[in-house]
Write a protein that holds these residues in place. Structure first.
Motif, PDB file in Angstrom:
ATOM      1  N   MET A  58       1.014  -1.304  -0.220  1.00  0.00           N
ATOM      2  CA  MET A  58      -0.100   0.319   0.511  1.00  0.00           C
ATOM      3  C   MET A  58       0.772   1.719   0.174  1.00  0.00           C
ATOM      4  O   MET A  58       2.231   1.163   0.766  1.00  0.00           O
ATOM      5  N   THR A  59       0.691   2.181  -1.056  1.00  0.00           N
ATOM      6  CA  THR A  59       1.175   3.798  -0.618  1.00  0.00           C
ATOM      7  C   THR A  59       0.191   4.425   0.195  1.00  0.00           C
ATOM      8  O   THR A  59      -0.357   4.253   0.385  1.00  0.00           O
ATOM      9  N   VAL A  60       1.763   5.424  -0.061  1.00  0.00           N
ATOM     10  CA  VAL A  60       0.383   7.211   0.940  1.00  0.00           C
ATOM     11  C   VAL A  60      -1.077   7.069   0.318  1.00  0.00           C
ATOM     12  O   VAL A  60      -1.524   7.573   0.620  1.00  0.00           O
ATOM     13  N   GLY A  61      -0.610   7.117  -1.068  1.00  0.00           N
ATOM     14  CA  GLY A  61      -1.766   7.470  -2.155  1.00  0.00           C
ATOM     15  C   GLY A  61      -2.499   6.711  -1.726  1.00  0.00           C
ATOM     16  O   GLY A  61      -4.046   7.392  -1.632  1.00  0.00           O
ATOM     17  N   ASP A  62      -2.362   5.094  -1.509  1.00  0.00           N
ATOM     18  CA  ASP A  62      -3.171   3.994  -1.432  1.00  0.00           C
ATOM     19  C   ASP A  62      -4.317   4.715   0.001  1.00  0.00           C
ATOM     20  O   ASP A  62      -5.451   4.799   0.143  1.00  0.00           O
ATOM     21  N   LEU A  63      -3.650   5.154   0.754  1.00  0.00           N
ATOM     22  CA  LEU A  63      -3.797   4.854   2.056  1.00  0.00           C
ATOM     23  C   LEU A  63      -4.639   5.988   2.204  1.00  0.00           C
ATOM     24  O   LEU A  63      -6.044   6.291   2.925  1.00  0.00           O
ATOM     25  N   ILE A  64      -4.490   7.277   1.692  1.00  0.00           N
ATOM     26  CA  ILE A  64      -5.274   8.820   1.416  1.00  0.00           C
ATOM     27  C   ILE A  64      -6.487   8.290   0.918  1.00  0.00           C
ATOM     28  O   ILE A  64      -7.743   8.747   1.204  1.00  0.00           O
ATOM     29  N   ASP A  65      -5.946   7.206  -0.747  1.00  0.00           N
ATOM     30  CA  ASP A  65      -7.733   7.556  -0.998  1.00  0.00           C
ATOM     31  C   ASP A  65      -8.925   6.521   0.027  1.00  0.00           C
ATOM     32  O   ASP A  65      -9.672   6.957   0.055  1.00  0.00           O
ATOM     33  N   ALA A 111       0.435   6.505  17.405  1.00  0.00           N
ATOM     34  CA  ALA A 111       0.479   7.624  17.588  1.00  0.00           C
ATOM     35  C   ALA A 111       1.376   8.602  16.398  1.00  0.00           C
ATOM     36  O   ALA A 111       1.615   9.855  16.985  1.00  0.00           O
ATOM     37  N   GLN A 112       2.138   7.958  15.725  1.00  0.00           N
ATOM     38  CA  GLN A 112       2.997   8.475  15.045  1.00  0.00           C
ATOM     39  C   GLN A 112       3.205   7.869  14.036  1.00  0.00           C
ATOM     40  O   GLN A 112       2.593   6.993  13.443  1.00  0.00           O
ATOM     41  N   VAL A 113       3.732   9.384  12.815  1.00  0.00           N
ATOM     42  CA  VAL A 113       3.587   8.595  11.010  1.00  0.00           C
ATOM     43  C   VAL A 113       5.182   8.838  11.047  1.00  0.00           C
ATOM     44  O   VAL A 113       5.479  10.681  11.136  1.00  0.00           O
ATOM     45  N   LEU A 114       5.879   8.236  10.863  1.00  0.00           N
ATOM     46  CA  LEU A 114       7.737   8.679  10.067  1.00  0.00           C
ATOM     47  C   LEU A 114       7.793   8.098   8.809  1.00  0.00           C
ATOM     48  O   LEU A 114       7.252   7.242   8.222  1.00  0.00           O
ATOM     49  N   GLN A 115       8.455   8.857   8.284  1.00  0.00           N
ATOM     50  CA  GLN A 115       8.947   8.612   7.210  1.00  0.00           C
ATOM     51  C   GLN A 115      10.300   8.580   7.754  1.00  0.00           C
ATOM     52  O   GLN A 115      11.338   9.145   7.692  1.00  0.00           O
ATOM     53  N   VAL A 169       9.810   4.921   2.976  1.00  0.00           N
ATOM     54  CA  VAL A 169       9.071   4.726   3.153  1.00  0.00           C
ATOM     55  C   VAL A 169       8.418   5.263   4.429  1.00  0.00           C
ATOM     56  O   VAL A 169       8.768   6.029   5.185  1.00  0.00           O
ATOM     57  N   VAL A 170       6.506   4.848   4.609  1.00  0.00           N
ATOM     58  CA  VAL A 170       6.142   6.066   5.757  1.00  0.00           C
ATOM     59  C   VAL A 170       5.401   4.731   6.605  1.00  0.00           C
ATOM     60  O   VAL A 170       5.047   3.413   6.852  1.00  0.00           O
ATOM     61  N   TYR A 171       5.945   5.321   8.258  1.00  0.00           N
ATOM     62  CA  TYR A 171       5.544   4.020   8.745  1.00  0.00           C
ATOM     63  C   TYR A 171       4.460   4.843   9.775  1.00  0.00           C
ATOM     64  O   TYR A 171       4.736   5.801  10.468  1.00  0.00           O
ATOM     65  N   LEU A 172       3.535   3.296  10.846  1.00  0.00           N
ATOM     66  CA  LEU A 172       1.903   4.134  10.565  1.00  0.00           C
ATOM     67  C   LEU A 172       3.079   3.143  12.587  1.00  0.00           C
ATOM     68  O   LEU A 172       2.550   1.848  12.769  1.00  0.00           O
ATOM     69  N   ALA A 173       2.906   4.202  13.519  1.00  0.00           N
ATOM     70  CA  ALA A 173       3.651   3.543  14.725  1.00  0.00           C
ATOM     71  C   ALA A 173       2.602   3.761  15.634  1.00  0.00           C
ATOM     72  O   ALA A 173       2.161   4.728  15.764  1.00  0.00           O
TER      73      ALA A 173
END
Length: 86
Positions: free
Chosen positions: A6-13, A39-43, A52-56
């Motif tokens: 999944m990409t950031v664009g997919d997640l936003i969509d 709690a966090q979004v890290l690139q 890569v973007v991490y949701l933590a």
């Protein structure tokens, strides 16, 4: 999604149709489905040089909220109706 990840664009969509005031939680561990508070979004950059973007979840001890609701585990196909005990 066109990529295996999944990409950031997919997640936003996917998020664009959601209630903007709803809390975000992460479902983890299909064998013992649990909900975690994000709690966090890290690139960062991985070992191949790809961004890569991490949701933590956060460091708080209450970041793990408990079991997923059965209907969520079923929708994710992590559990079937026969595995849910009512």
């Amino acid at each position: 999604m066109t990529s295996p990840e999944m990409t950031v664009g997919d997640l936003i969509d996917l998020l664009s149709g959601c209630d903007r005031s709803a809390p975000v939680r992460q479902a983890m561990n299909p064998f013992a489905p649990m909900a975690h508070r994000l709690a966090q979004v890290l690139q960062s950059v991985d070992e191949t040089g790809q961004t890569v973007v991490y949701l933590a979840e956060g460091p708080d001890p209450d970041a793990q909220l408990g079991h997923l609701p059965p209907e969520v585990a079923i929708e994710l196909t992590w559990q079937g109706l026969s595995l849910i005990h009512f």
